[in-house]
Scaffold this active site. Structure first.
Site, PDB file in Angstrom:
ATOM      1  N   TYR A 141       0.835  -1.201   0.000  1.00 49.05           N
ATOM      2  CA  TYR A 141       0.000   0.000   0.000  1.00 49.05           C
ATOM      3  C   TYR A 141       0.870   1.252   0.000  1.00 49.05           C
ATOM      4  O   TYR A 141       0.734   2.124  -0.876  1.00 49.05           O
ATOM      5  CB  TYR A 141      -0.919  -0.011   1.216  1.00 49.05           C
ATOM      6  N   ASP A 287       5.084  -2.618  16.853  1.00 41.48           N
ATOM      7  CA  ASP A 287       4.316  -1.397  17.102  1.00 41.48           C
ATOM      8  C   ASP A 287       5.227  -0.315  17.679  1.00 41.48           C
ATOM      9  O   ASP A 287       5.711  -0.447  18.812  1.00 41.48           O
ATOM     10  CB  ASP A 287       3.173  -1.668  18.088  1.00 41.48           C
TER      11      ASP A 287
END
Length: 330
Positions: A141, A287
């Site tokens: 993406y 993360d």
């Protein structure tokens, strides 16, 4: 002057279409309705029901509606899913952009606002992302959107050399939330807000991954922006190009401060009016503690600022979402 909004029946695209209509601009939408909904659009906005990857169909819609500028949002927008479907992602995001640029060249259309993404930065090792932060996309993406940006820049250079300039800009942003158009909501099965709202509507507790980060409340900090603020920036950019201004190549639509996951989840629970506590679990691998972008450049050139609070984001998203009995539109 008439603007074509590709992906105009999607969550963000429909908000852009509504905002442009409210600003007095003539708008036509283009969408194949694979994820968008005709009912999201204002009744006065015509819809070209075609695929953005079909250049002939795109050109026909542009020619039939005397389009003078394009806001290009149509894309496969899910970073995680793009890893599973890289070919589909590249076809939609890069081929779609090339199709739009080709049709614009055929018809002499000379202005485009590209809806990009902060995913082009990957996981930057800086406290505040600026437009000068190196790009290191970590998913098909992000890579495909960065390639689309470059295609626009290179096409603009070619057209300038040929004496047919193409004025353009790209808007990069992270997490878009909230609602400002009746019945228009985020229906993605992959985004945080609809996932949390669906869970709360069932009486389930949302999860928070990691509470020991070096942040004010120990949870990850991310950049959440209200969809109305994002839509407003697209309108200002379109108006600037209409007036003949040459905007800079890229703008971050960032909060400059960010919002913690705990703040978002607590606000969602309060808006839902349910008596649940979030489930606190360990960190997820990969993360980062904080990813926040500066919106200073956009503030200077596009009058960008965060006009909505976290509570505005959550309350408006909850009111519009079918999980909360919102006025959904098909």
């Amino acid at each position: 002057m008439t603007w074509l909004v590709t992906g105009g029946a999607g969550y963000i695209g429909a908000h852009v279409a509504h905002a442009m209509v409210d600003a007095g601009l003539d708008v036509v939408a283009l969408d194949n309705l694979s994820s968008g909904r005709r009912g999201f659009l204002p009744d006065t906005v015509p819809l070209g029901w075609v695929s953005v990857t079909d250049q002939d169909d795109v050109r026909d819609v542009m020619e039939e509606n005397a389009i003078t500028g394009v806001v290009h949002l149509a894309a496969f927008k899910y970073a995680g899913e793009s890893v599973k479907r890289p070919l589909h992602t590249w076809r939609q995001n890069l081929d779609g952009t090339l199709s739009v640029l080709g049709a614009m060249q055929d018809l002499g259309i000379d202005r485009i606002v590209f809806s990009s993404t902060a995913a082009v930065y990957g996981t930057p090792d800086v406290d505040l992302v600026t437009e000068e932060t190196p790009t290191h996309p970590e998913s098909p993406y992000g890579s495909s959107k960065l390639a689309a940006e470059r295609a626009i820049v290179e096409q603009a250079a070619a057209r300038r050399s040929a004496g047919a300039p193409l004025r353009h800009t790209a808007l990069r942003y992270f997490n878009v939330v909230g609602s400002s158009a009746p019945g228009v909501y985020d229906s993605s099965p992959h985004n945080l807000f609809p996932l949390v709202m669906d869970a709360l509507s069932r009486g389930d507790a949302p999860r928070i991954f990691g509470t020991d980060y070096d942040t004010p409340d120990g949870t990850c900090v991310r950049d959440y922006v209200h969809v109305a603020d994002v839509a407003a920036a697209h309108v200002v950019a379109a108006q600037a190009l209409d007036s003949g201004e040459d905007l800079r190549t890229t703008y971050n639509l960032g909060s400059g401060t960010g919002t913690s996951v705990r703040e978002i989840v607590d606000a969602c629970i309060e808006a839902a009016g349910v008596d649940v506590a979030p489930v606190l679990t360990g960190r997820r691998p990969g993360d980062p503690a904080r990813i926040v972008a500066s919106g200073r450049r956009a503030s200077h050139d596009l009058d960008w600022r965060m006009r909505h609070t976290v509570r505005d984001m959550v309350d408006s998203a909850w009111a519009a979402h079918p999980a909360a009995g919102g006025p959904a539109r098909g």
